[in-house]
Design an enzyme around this catalytic site. Structure first.
Site, PDB file in Angstrom:
ATOM      1  N   GLU A 161      44.045  19.740  53.031  1.00 28.45           N
ATOM      2  CA  GLU A 161      42.741  19.448  52.358  1.00 28.45           C
ATOM      3  C   GLU A 161      42.356  20.598  51.429  1.00 28.45           C
ATOM      4  O   GLU A 161      43.085  21.779  51.575  1.00 28.45           O
ATOM      5  CB  GLU A 161      41.820  19.711  53.841  1.00 28.45           C
ATOM      6  CG  GLU A 161      41.768  20.940  54.508  1.00 28.45           C
ATOM      7  CD  GLU A 161      40.983  21.922  54.364  1.00 28.45           C
ATOM      8  OE1 GLU A 161      39.957  21.855  53.576  1.00 28.45           O
ATOM      9  OE2 GLU A 161      40.981  23.078  55.050  1.00 28.45           O
ATOM     10  N   GLN A 165      36.545  28.066  50.241  1.00 26.45           N
ATOM     11  CA  GLN A 165      36.159  28.933  51.026  1.00 26.45           C
ATOM     12  C   GLN A 165      36.797  30.280  50.794  1.00 26.45           C
ATOM     13  O   GLN A 165      36.190  31.183  50.846  1.00 26.45           O
ATOM     14  CB  GLN A 165      36.346  28.497  52.350  1.00 26.45           C
ATOM     15  CG  GLN A 165      35.456  27.321  52.702  1.00 26.45           C
ATOM     16  CD  GLN A 165      35.846  26.550  54.026  1.00 26.45           C
ATOM     17  OE1 GLN A 165      37.191  26.433  54.337  1.00 26.45           O
ATOM     18  NE2 GLN A 165      35.096  25.571  54.755  1.00 26.45           N
ATOM     19  N   ALA A 196      22.689  20.137  55.978  1.00 30.23           N
ATOM     20  CA  ALA A 196      22.545  19.389  54.677  1.00 30.23           C
ATOM     21  C   ALA A 196      23.743  20.161  53.740  1.00 30.23           C
ATOM     22  O   ALA A 196      23.682  20.344  52.577  1.00 30.23           O
ATOM     23  CB  ALA A 196      21.388  19.649  53.708  1.00 30.23           C
ATOM     24  N   CYS A 253      34.880  27.288  60.098  1.00 27.09           N
ATOM     25  CA  CYS A 253      34.892  26.784  61.282  1.00 27.09           C
ATOM     26  C   CYS A 253      36.162  26.853  62.107  1.00 27.09           C
ATOM     27  O   CYS A 253      36.195  26.759  63.153  1.00 27.09           O
ATOM     28  CB  CYS A 253      34.382  25.437  61.191  1.00 27.09           C
ATOM     29  SG  CYS A 253      35.298  24.065  60.278  1.00 27.09           S
ATOM     30  N   SER A 273      45.921  24.164  57.548  1.00 25.20           N
ATOM     31  CA  SER A 273      44.454  23.491  57.864  1.00 25.20           C
ATOM     32  C   SER A 273      44.778  22.494  59.104  1.00 25.20           C
ATOM     33  O   SER A 273      45.749  22.031  59.338  1.00 25.20           O
ATOM     34  CB  SER A 273      43.893  23.046  56.893  1.00 25.20           C
ATOM     35  OG  SER A 273      43.713  24.012  55.938  1.00 25.20           O
ATOM     36  N   ARG A 298      38.724  29.361  61.308  1.00 28.64           N
ATOM     37  CA  ARG A 298      39.503  30.460  61.463  1.00 28.64           C
ATOM     38  C   ARG A 298      38.525  31.599  61.006  1.00 28.64           C
ATOM     39  O   ARG A 298      37.644  31.492  60.301  1.00 28.64           O
ATOM     40  CB  ARG A 298      40.644  30.505  60.368  1.00 28.64           C
ATOM     41  CG  ARG A 298      40.281  30.470  58.996  1.00 28.64           C
ATOM     42  CD  ARG A 298      41.482  30.201  57.841  1.00 28.64           C
ATOM     43  NE  ARG A 298      41.956  29.043  58.018  1.00 28.64           N
ATOM     44  CZ  ARG A 298      43.268  28.716  58.584  1.00 28.64           C
ATOM     45  NH1 ARG A 298      44.050  29.943  58.753  1.00 28.64           N
ATOM     46  NH2 ARG A 298      43.759  27.531  58.651  1.00 28.64           N
TER      47      ARG A 298
END
Length: 429
Positions: free
Chosen positions: A116, A122, A192, A54, A111, A56
């Site tokens: 984080e 990811q 979810a 979300c 980040s 990069r």
């Protein structure tokens, strides 16, 4: 062929969410993108990995340096965009800076939430996808293995992740600005995934009146709801019950908004114009940005949450300095490996040439022995021939060199061919 490590991308530092969402790639799009990228550049691009979150979208490649000027255009074309929309927001890193960037990203230094850990997972997923697509080779594989090692070292040896204000915690803070105590609020989570799970964890700690999870598939929603004593519903039923909720947190993988202006206007009328907090953590966005124009709606995007998070980052600057020092050291180590790797073809060529000369001269020696020449004489001729062949090229280059080049050669040759210099080396006669 010269192979460089190159990185291209845009992130929350360089581009607003309205631009990031235009180039964001969902998980099922990464593989086709890798195939298209490699097909577009052929042998000029040997390896590639695409990281899209979300915050990069980045392309890591190993290939010829000249492809650098064409990749931004490819990014625009692949996303059916005018290149002028994204080029002002794109950054490019070459070689050492590309390596440093990868290390910083994995360590959480680049980040929105400083320190984080989610980005490391990811990145590992991105590398695994590239490997499955056959897009990884020695260079990028080595880079990312080192990247993961550095990230672990930074997290172990510094306090970079201590007391970090997460995006989920920031969402709670923003909701508290509107409602104060959240114990009387009803909260709806749309999606979810991992981010919704984090948000549900933080909001449930505030003991809200109720929590609902809306998802396309009930099974996944029910698995998450069971952890937080929440209820579940299908996404398709959302328009009928949206007005019942005070706080809506949405993060799906939808390519288009699922909560539009018309739906929210109707919802506010049903709520008799009581306030509503909406948190959109998705990129591309789940909630149409025009919803922010409704007076009763407090709409927050990932960039809004990022500004809240930034307030807590300053306290960790000492850890950042320590982390940067670790990264600088590891960058130099990796670049040393890269430079050594570039010498390997030269060494292989020298070995091959030497073996070829040896084979030729050995065959001549065998023929001499077959003619009845004594082994001593055959060995003497072999040694003399090998010496002449090995020394011919460097002696020829030295004799033909001009003054400046000769000075350089005289400095290098003793390192390549260690020998005892004669005591009298004067050139005067």
């Amino acid at each position: 062929m010269t192979t460089d490590v190159l990185t291209f991308g845009l992130n929350h530092h360089s581009a607003p969410v309205s631009v990031r969402e235009r180039v964001s790639m969902s998980g099922d799009l990464i593989r086709p993108a890798l195939d298209a990228l490699r097909s577009a550049f052929g042998s000029s691009l040997r390896e590639a990995t695409i990281l899209s979150t979300c915050n990069r979208t980045e392309i890591y490649v190993a290939g010829k340096p000249e492809i650098a000027e064409h990749i931004p255009t490819w990014m625009a074309d692949f996303n059916s965009l005018d290149s002028t929309l994204i080029k002002p927001h794109l950054y490019q890193y070459n070689q050492e800076e590309a390596v440093r960037h990868a290390f910083r990203v994995a360590s959480g230094l680049d980040s929105m939430v400083l320190g984080e850990a989610q980005i490391l997972g990811q990145m590992k997923t991105a590398v695994r996808t590239a490997n499955e697509a056959g897009a990884l080779g020695t260079m990028l594989n080595q880079l990312f293995q080192k990247t993961f090692s550095v990230a672990k070292e930074v997290r172990t040896q510094t306090a970079i992740g201590a007391q970090s204000v997460s995006m989920a915690a920031a969402a709670v803070r923003l909701a508290e600005r509107v409602f104060g105590d959240l114990s009387q609020t009803k909260i709806l989570f749309v999606g979810a995934g991992e981010m919704i799970e984090l948000c549900a964890t933080h909001f449930s700690a505030q003991n809200p009146k109720s929590m609902m999870i809306a998802n396309r598939t009930l099974e996944k929603g029910e698995a998450l709801a069971a952890r937080f004593d929440a209820k579940t519903m299908r996404l398709a039923d959302l328009p009928n019950v949206l007005h019942e909720y005070d706080i809506v947190v949405s993060c799906t993988a939808s390519a288009l908004p699922i909560l539009g202006l018309g739906m929210i206007q109707k919802t506010i009328r049903q709520r008799r114009f009581s306030p509503m907090v909406m948190v959109d953590l998705a990129v591309p966005r789940d909630i149409e940005p025009e919803v922010a124009s409704i007076d009763e709606v407090y709409l927050y995007t990932v960039d809004d949450l990022g500004r809240v998070v930034q307030m807590g980052n300053d306290a960790r600057q000492a850890a950042v300095i320590q982390a940067e020092a670790i990264i600088d050291s590891r960058v130099q180590s990796f670049m040393h490996w890269v430079h050594n790797r570039q010498v390997v073809p030269v060494i292989q060529g020298l070995n091959q040439a030497a073996h070829s000369v040896a084979e030729i001269e050995l065959e001549k020696a065998r023929k001499l022995l077959a003619k009845g020449v004594s082994p001593e004489e055959a060995l003497e001729r072999l040694a003399k021939a090998l010496t002449q062949k090995y020394m011919h090229a460097p002696m020829q280059v030295l004799n033909r060199s001009e003054q400046d080049e000769r000075a350089q050669l005289l400095g290098v040759l003793p390192k390549l061919f260690p020998f005892q210099m004669p005591e009298n080396t004067s050139s005067e006669h």
